[in-house]
Write a protein that holds these residues in place. Sequence first.
Motif, short mmCIF file in Angstrom:
data_model
loop_
_atom_site.label_atom_id
_atom_site.label_comp_id
_atom_site.label_asym_id
_atom_site.label_seq_id
_atom_site.Cartn_x
_atom_site.Cartn_y
_atom_site.Cartn_z
N SER A 182 0.81 -1.22 0.00
CA SER A 182 0.00 0.00 0.00
C SER A 182 0.84 1.27 0.00
CB SER A 182 -0.94 0.01 1.20
OG SER A 182 -1.70 -1.16 1.24
N LYS A 183 2.10 1.13 -0.35
CA LYS A 183 3.01 2.28 -0.30
C LYS A 183 2.48 3.53 -1.00
CE LYS A 183 7.66 0.62 0.55
NZ LYS A 183 8.54 -0.30 -0.19
N PRO A 184 1.91 3.40 -2.22
CA PRO A 184 1.42 4.62 -2.89
C PRO A 184 0.37 5.36 -2.07
CG PRO A 184 1.36 2.73 -4.38
CD PRO A 184 1.71 2.20 -3.03
N VAL A 185 -0.47 4.60 -1.37
CA VAL A 185 -1.50 5.24 -0.57
C VAL A 185 -0.88 5.96 0.62
CG1 VAL A 185 -3.64 4.88 0.71
CG2 VAL A 185 -3.13 3.48 -1.28
N TYR A 186 0.13 5.32 1.21
CA TYR A 186 0.84 6.00 2.30
C TYR A 186 1.45 7.30 1.82
CZ TYR A 186 0.39 2.17 5.64
OH TYR A 186 -0.11 1.25 6.51
N LEU A 187 2.02 7.26 0.60
CA LEU A 187 2.64 8.46 0.05
C LEU A 187 1.60 9.56 -0.15
CD1 LEU A 187 5.30 9.65 -1.17
CD2 LEU A 187 4.37 9.02 -3.40
N SER A 188 0.44 9.17 -0.69
CA SER A 188 -0.65 10.13 -0.87
C SER A 188 -1.02 10.77 0.46
CB SER A 188 -1.89 9.45 -1.43
OG SER A 188 -1.69 9.13 -2.76
N PHE A 189 -1.22 9.91 1.44
CA PHE A 189 -1.63 10.43 2.74
C PHE A 189 -0.55 11.33 3.33
CE2 PHE A 189 -1.96 10.24 7.37
CZ PHE A 189 -3.22 10.81 7.51
N ALA A 190 0.71 10.94 3.14
CA ALA A 190 1.82 11.75 3.65
C ALA A 190 1.76 13.15 3.07
CB ALA A 190 3.15 11.09 3.32
N ILE A 191 1.57 13.24 1.78
CA ILE A 191 1.54 14.55 1.13
C ILE A 191 0.38 15.40 1.65
CG2 ILE A 191 1.11 15.72 -1.07
CD1 ILE A 191 2.82 13.56 -2.41
N VAL A 192 -0.79 14.77 1.74
CA VAL A 192 -1.96 15.52 2.19
C VAL A 192 -1.80 15.95 3.65
CG1 VAL A 192 -4.44 15.39 2.61
CG2 VAL A 192 -3.48 14.43 0.52
N ILE A 249 8.58 24.54 -3.37
CA ILE A 249 9.66 23.81 -4.05
C ILE A 249 9.28 22.34 -4.18
CG2 ILE A 249 12.05 23.04 -3.86
CD1 ILE A 249 12.62 25.77 -2.50
N GLY A 250 8.78 21.77 -3.07
CA GLY A 250 8.34 20.38 -3.11
C GLY A 250 7.31 20.17 -4.20
N PHE A 251 6.38 21.10 -4.29
CA PHE A 251 5.31 20.97 -5.28
C PHE A 251 5.86 21.08 -6.71
CE2 PHE A 251 2.15 23.37 -7.85
CZ PHE A 251 1.36 22.28 -8.16
N MET A 252 6.76 22.05 -6.93
CA MET A 252 7.31 22.22 -8.27
C MET A 252 8.09 20.98 -8.71
SD MET A 252 6.57 25.43 -9.24
CE MET A 252 5.90 26.86 -8.42
N LEU A 253 8.84 20.40 -7.76
CA LEU A 253 9.68 19.25 -8.11
C LEU A 253 8.84 18.00 -8.35
CD1 LEU A 253 12.75 19.58 -5.71
CD2 LEU A 253 12.65 20.03 -8.15
N PHE A 254 7.84 17.80 -7.50
CA PHE A 254 7.07 16.56 -7.59
C PHE A 254 5.63 16.84 -7.96
CE2 PHE A 254 10.43 15.99 -4.41
CZ PHE A 254 11.14 14.97 -5.01
N GLN A 255 5.45 17.74 -8.92
CA GLN A 255 4.12 18.19 -9.32
C GLN A 255 3.17 17.02 -9.57
OE1 GLN A 255 1.68 19.22 -12.81
NE2 GLN A 255 3.76 19.77 -13.32
N ARG A 256 3.66 16.03 -10.31
CA ARG A 256 2.82 14.89 -10.67
C ARG A 256 2.33 14.13 -9.43
NH1 ARG A 256 2.18 13.74 -15.89
NH2 ARG A 256 3.57 15.16 -16.95
N GLY B 106 0.98 21.83 -18.50
CA GLY B 106 1.76 21.71 -17.27
C GLY B 106 1.80 23.03 -16.52
N LEU B 107 2.02 24.08 -17.28
CA LEU B 107 2.06 25.42 -16.69
C LEU B 107 0.72 25.77 -16.07
CD1 LEU B 107 3.59 28.29 -16.55
CD2 LEU B 107 2.09 28.85 -18.47
N VAL B 108 -0.36 25.43 -16.78
CA VAL B 108 -1.69 25.73 -16.28
C VAL B 108 -1.95 25.00 -14.97
CG1 VAL B 108 -4.15 25.45 -16.74
CG2 VAL B 108 -2.64 26.30 -18.52
N ARG B 109 -1.56 23.72 -14.93
CA ARG B 109 -1.75 22.96 -13.69
C ARG B 109 -1.00 23.60 -12.53
NH1 ARG B 109 -1.58 16.49 -14.28
NH2 ARG B 109 -3.07 16.26 -15.97
N ILE B 110 0.26 23.96 -12.77
CA ILE B 110 1.06 24.56 -11.70
C ILE B 110 0.47 25.90 -11.29
CG2 ILE B 110 3.29 25.61 -11.16
CD1 ILE B 110 4.64 23.41 -12.71
N ALA B 111 0.18 26.73 -12.28
CA ALA B 111 -0.33 28.07 -11.99
C ALA B 111 -1.61 28.00 -11.18
CB ALA B 111 -0.58 28.83 -13.29
N PHE B 112 -2.43 27.02 -11.50
CA PHE B 112 -3.73 26.95 -10.86
C PHE B 112 -3.70 26.26 -9.51
CE2 PHE B 112 -8.37 27.02 -12.09
CZ PHE B 112 -8.33 28.38 -12.34
N PHE B 113 -2.76 25.35 -9.35
CA PHE B 113 -2.76 24.56 -8.12
C PHE B 113 -1.87 25.13 -7.02
CE2 PHE B 113 -1.79 20.76 -5.49
CZ PHE B 113 -3.10 20.43 -5.15
#
Lengths: 269, 296
Positions: A182-192, A249-256, B106-113
């Motif tokens: 369940s690692k991915p779920v733990y990761l999700s919860f960690a981020i939230v 920074i965390g968000f920009m790096l791991f946006q996905r 990608g830019l839109v997602r970042i800008a919006f989120f």
Amino acid sequence: MAGQALWHAIMLLFAAAWLIPLLWMLRNAFLPKDASIGAGWSWNFTLDNFSRVWQGAPFGQYMWNTLLVTSGIFAVQIVTLTLAAYAFARVAFVGRHIVFMLFLVQIMVPSDVLIFSNYQIINELGLLDTKIGIMLPYFASAFGVFLLRQAFKQLPYELDEAARVEGCSSLGILLRIYIPLSKPVYLSFAIVSISFHWNDFLWPLIVTNSPENRLLTVGLAMFAKSTEAGAQWTDVSAATLIVTAPMLIGFMLFQRQFISSFMHSGIKG
Amino acid sequence: MNTRWNEKLRRNGFGWGLVLPSLLFLGMFTYYPMLKSAWLSLFEQNLAVRTPVFVGMDNYKALLHDPVFIEVFRNNIWFAVGTVPVSMALAFVMALFADKAIRGKGLVRIAFFYPNMIPMIAAASIWLFLYMPQFGLFARFASWFTGSEVNLLGNPDTVLGSLIVMTVWKEAGYFMIFYLAGLQQIPKDLYESASVDGIGVWTQQLRITIPLTMPTTLFVTVVAITNAFKWVDHLWMMTKGGPDHASSLLLYYIYETTFSFNDQGMAAAMTVVMIVLLLVISCFQFAGWERQIHYQ
């Protein structure tokens, strides 16, 4: 095709508009103090604001406190929610439907609303102005339990049975099969969880009153309030940048990962 | 017989043992405070009345006659009306854009989120400057429109609207995420066959996308309304609920009543009102979940 291009342009314009506050903050954080009040546009650049802010308030201490509190909450949550999620997913105990309903209540009535009574409880426990006092109300997360229960339920029962035949105990199965799978779920919860507690303000504000226990958000608010409006907004911008940078920074790096974890948690929560 | 009993006992003990840690914390910081608020709301206790006096429903009656409470309640309704539909509509449109394989998504997602990733208190400190008379970017923009200097946060007529704009900025990206997830669940061949049949893009959105994202819309509506009653950090930073309570919201008024006026009975009564309100809103969420299950 023209319609497509127009639609494209409008959306990018919106995105650009959304970035204005961020760019405004960045600009002011690096702008010399006198240039920010001047009427014209200035391209001057300085790091003075950051050194002044760093000396003006113990932001290093605040950051350490925030790190401690958010990771402390998360560490305890992991234990409590793993156990409860396993019970709800795989153990048929009497009264589990009622207990499950009780857990729902926490999702419906978030602790923000209960600040008044929770403050009194922390006070009665003698934990005002302590880090443990900030953390305590969040040690159980019904939301996390729901998230993880869903993940546990989706694991095939055969794994369970096979391990049991091999002589594995229930807790052993939990540790060796359920948690790793369940690692991915733990990761999700960690981020939230971490982003929520990193950004939380009102509760830490109420509980703490000394700089030793203050969190970043509270420190920023105190700092912004203590400065004279307008005259020192370059300082406040620099302080705001210090507070928001780790998450940004965390968000920009791991946006996905960030976005998918929010998707995950939102829909299934 | 005996072994079966043993097994049952063990299983129940095990199950309860597993939920006990969570239950303990939930009991201490959710159920007990809720009951305590309900109990305290029946007493008068404030700076004048030090030892609690049982007053029954008097606190609730007083709330109904408290002009500030009524104004704050009305503000909160307007705040919800202003933030929920706009941020949801924006979120939907942005998700449509960010979902397709288009350059710049990608830019839109970042800008919006990204506004969702920064604390509300930090957002408030940035927007405080954007709204600051004379110097703030948006204040300058507004005065360019009206022709005179405007103090957006200092005027009772504009303060709530200004905070609504900021909240839409903060929240829309969060709801976009849910719509992105919802859009991914729509089978792509629906659109393909619609295109083959010569159905235009607009009609496709109307006939396929909007109906099939209905469960998401329902879910997001509830989250958005609940949030509209929870946002409070920005008030602490930007307006303190002023000028003259024009921007105060329910939770902030509870905070003030508790920590500034020290009126425990009233704070408890308002907490109960908030709890009931949130429970009612959440009931719609369950209806929404039910719908979502039907669709799958």
